[in-house]
Design a protein around this motif. Structure first.
Motif, short mmCIF file in Angstrom:
data_model
loop_
_atom_site.label_atom_id
_atom_site.label_comp_id
_atom_site.label_asym_id
_atom_site.label_seq_id
_atom_site.Cartn_x
_atom_site.Cartn_y
_atom_site.Cartn_z
N LYS A 1 0.83 -1.21 0.00
CA LYS A 1 0.00 0.00 0.00
C LYS A 1 0.87 1.26 0.00
O LYS A 1 1.95 1.29 0.60
CB LYS A 1 -0.90 0.02 1.25
CG LYS A 1 -1.85 -1.18 1.35
CD LYS A 1 -2.92 -1.09 0.29
CE LYS A 1 -3.93 -2.23 0.46
NZ LYS A 1 -4.81 -2.35 -0.71
N LYS A 2 0.34 2.28 -0.66
CA LYS A 2 1.01 3.59 -0.70
C LYS A 2 1.31 4.08 0.71
O LYS A 2 2.38 4.62 0.99
CB LYS A 2 0.09 4.58 -1.44
CG LYS A 2 0.54 6.00 -1.44
CD LYS A 2 1.62 6.23 -2.45
CE LYS A 2 2.03 7.69 -2.51
NZ LYS A 2 3.24 7.86 -3.31
N ASN A 3 0.32 3.89 1.58
CA ASN A 3 0.45 4.35 2.95
C ASN A 3 1.64 3.70 3.67
O ASN A 3 2.32 4.34 4.48
CB ASN A 3 -0.86 4.03 3.68
CG ASN A 3 -0.91 4.68 5.04
OD1 ASN A 3 -1.00 3.99 6.05
ND2 ASN A 3 -0.82 5.98 5.09
#
Lengths: 137, 142
Positions: A2-4
């Motif tokens: 995930k980008k996060n």
């Protein structure tokens, strides 16, 4: 991957090193950060995502540059600012290569690039660029 | 279809070299075209658009300098890099720089002002730009 998780791993590494107060992307600064005259300013200078193939299930890769600007008051010389820039370089350097594990992937850090500083608006700023490639695993 | 033999090795190598040069020149051109895109600056009511050159009075956009092999600037001006790109060959080292005094502050950001990062965006997209130019060359030459 995930980008996060990528953002957390990169920005979190600067945050937890606790070298200087730091402005983080879209985070409301604390009173300590607001009061600081010597601080870091962290942003993403660029990023793009690609896949190894056309299929949506193929391995995903994010390639980008994290920018950490060292900010010191104007007129105080360059030694302090460049010293903090060196600290950031050290933080993102390992032999032979720095790899950060994240959920569902791994971030590989490239050669950290300390730019020439410049004066702006009563401050002296030294940008440090941290290129990275995050690979889905 | 071209048939390779030792008799035409020289021609074949020259053709390959010309294709490589054309891809490098085209990719470089496309990258600088991308990096030179302008958007209305904040002081004129615009918002920060990452990957664009902010335009207030045009001075910053017009300060683009292009050099080849470390020469003194051979072209300067907004969109004026064709001489450098047109002279480039594969393996050449060209420099493109925005030389306005406040270019660094605008690109990297300063107090309370987010950076526009048009240089980093262009550099980060270089592999994509290069692959696109190579794909076009492949399509044209067969």
């Amino acid at each position: 991957m995930k980008k996060n998780a990528i953002t957390d791993a990169l920005c979190g590494r600067i945050d937890t090193a606790d070298i200087l107060p730091a402005y983080m992307p879209n985070v409301k600064p604390s009173d300590e950060v607001k009061a600081a005259t010597t601080y870091f300013e962290v942003t993403f200078a660029a990023s793009r995502t690609q896949r190894a193939g056309y299929n949506a299930a193929s391995v995903r890769q994010e390639i980008g540059i994290l920018q950490c600007v060292v900010v010191v008051p104007d007129g105080g010389g360059v030694v302090d600012a460049e010293g903090f820039a060196d600290n950031i370089e050290t933080l993102f350097t390992a032999s032979p290569i720095l790899k950060l594990s994240i959920t569902g992937g791994e971030i590989i850090i490239g050669t950290v690039d300390i730019k020439t500083g410049f004066n702006a608006d009563g401050e002296y700023r030294v940008p440090v660029h941290i290129p990275y490639i995050a690979n889905q695993t | 279809m071209t048939r390779f033999t030792f008799a035409n090795l020289g021609d074949w190598a020259q053709k390959e070299k010309r294709i490589r040069d054309a891809i490098v020149a085209q990719a470089t051109n496309d990258m600088i075209v991308g990096a030179s895109r302008t958007a209305t600056g904040v002081s004129r009511g615009g918002v920060v658009k990452q990957g664009f050159v902010p335009r207030m009075d045009g001075t910053l956009a017009a300060s683009l300098v292009s050099t080849l092999h470390g020469s003194t600037a051979i072209t300067q001006g907004e969109g004026d890099f064709s001489m450098v790109v047109g002279s480039m060959r594969a393996g050449d080292r060209a420099v493109f720089a925005w030389t306005a005094p406040y270019a660094k502050a605008k690109n990297w950001g300063y107090k309370g002002q987010q950076g526009w990062h048009w240089v980093e965006e262009a550099a980060n997209n270089w592999p994509v730009t290069f692959n696109a130019a190579a794909a076009r060359a492949r399509a044209i030459t067969g």
